[in-house]
Design an enzyme around this catalytic site. Structure first.
Site, PDB file in Angstrom:
ATOM      1  N   CYS A   8     -36.913  -4.602 -13.108  1.00  0.00           N
ATOM      2  CA  CYS A   8     -35.967  -5.711 -12.901  1.00  0.00           C
ATOM      3  C   CYS A   8     -35.795  -5.912 -11.407  1.00  0.00           C
ATOM      4  O   CYS A   8     -36.492  -5.311 -10.600  1.00  0.00           O
ATOM      5  CB  CYS A   8     -34.640  -5.492 -13.612  1.00  0.00           C
ATOM      6  SG  CYS A   8     -33.578  -4.242 -12.896  1.00  0.00           S
ATOM      7  N   GLY A   9     -34.871  -6.761 -11.027  1.00  0.00           N
ATOM      8  CA  GLY A   9     -34.742  -7.136  -9.619  1.00  0.00           C
ATOM      9  C   GLY A   9     -34.375  -5.980  -8.721  1.00  0.00           C
ATOM     10  O   GLY A   9     -34.981  -5.756  -7.677  1.00  0.00           O
TER      11      GLY A   9
END
Lengths: 96, 150
Positions: A8-9
């Site tokens: 994810c980010g």
């Protein structure tokens, strides 16, 4: 042993949820796997050394040029979605 | 043991004209409660601007956050329901009416918080229940009563 990376980010939120839910799903399916989380800066490298990548649909562009199987999820908290997609992968690859 | 979520982490029916304002309001609670420095709130916005609306992790639910290096002081959470839903530009999961702001400090507490969120929303009816909730204490109770298995 299947090596999976969830990306994810920031590697703090959604990938942790993905990892947890994928671990549960694979346990239920009886497929041994090792899961790690990664983020937008280290994700590509981690993806290259993994067997399978788990990532949210909206972030899939991060790994678009990686030549690895990628499972894209629309909901991170929907355990059924992740289980169905992992099952499909495992069946297609002779793990089930 | 101290509770994971307290009423001071929660605001109900918050007005927000757009996603940026909604994220700022979820971040303001994190600042106010001493979980993050003010700069973290800008980083929460920046995360979406640079990486996209992936923080909308399920239908109606956004989980704005940034990295621990962006000014996290200690792990914590904020929960806001919006008086009007906002669009983040996430094709699958817009519009958003519940925001869970995360401050994660790479410790066990952060892991516990994320596990709790995942467990709460495994039950699909929870989104609607929390959004319709008129009591901060009732929302805190939902999160504090979850049993996380490992």
């Amino acid at each position: 042993m299947l090596n999976i990376v969830a990306i994810c980010g920031c590697g703090m939120g959604s990938s942790v949820i993905l990892k947890m839910n994928a671990e549960k799903a694979l346990k239920e399916l009886g497929v041994p796997a090792k899961l790690e989380v990664s983020d937008s800066t280290t994700g590509k490298g981690a993806a290259r050394s993994a067997d399978l990548v788990l990532i949210g649909k909206e972030l899939a562009y991060l790994v678009r040029d990686i030549d690895k199987p990628i499972i894209q999820l629309t909901s991170f908290v929907n355990k059924q979605e992740i289980k169905d997609k992992l099952k499909e992968y495992c069946e297609a690859n002779g793990l089930l | 043991m101290s509770e994971l979520v307290s009423v001071k982490d929660i605001e109900l029916h918050v007005p927000a004209a757009n996603w940026q304002e909604a994220v700022r309001k979820s971040g303001a609670i994190l600042v106010h409660n001493g979980y993050v420095k003010e700069e973290y709130v800008d980083a929460m916005i920046h995360t979406v601007e640079t990486l996209g609306p992936y923080i909308v992790v399920a239908p109606g639910l956004a989980m704005p956050h940034a990295r621990s290096s962006n000014g996290v002081l200690k792990s914590g959470i904020s929960i806001i329901t919006l008086s009007n839903p906002v669009e983040f530009g996430n094709e699958s999961n817009d519009p958003v009416y519940l925001l869970i702001g995360l401050a994660g400090s790479n410790d066990d507490l952060h892991l516990k918080i994320v596990q709790t969120i995942a467990t709460v929303f495994e039950d699909e009816s929870m989104m609607g229940r929390i959004a319709a909730c008129e009591s901060k204490a009732a929302i805190a109770e939902i999160f504090n009563n979850v049993e996380v298995d490992d």
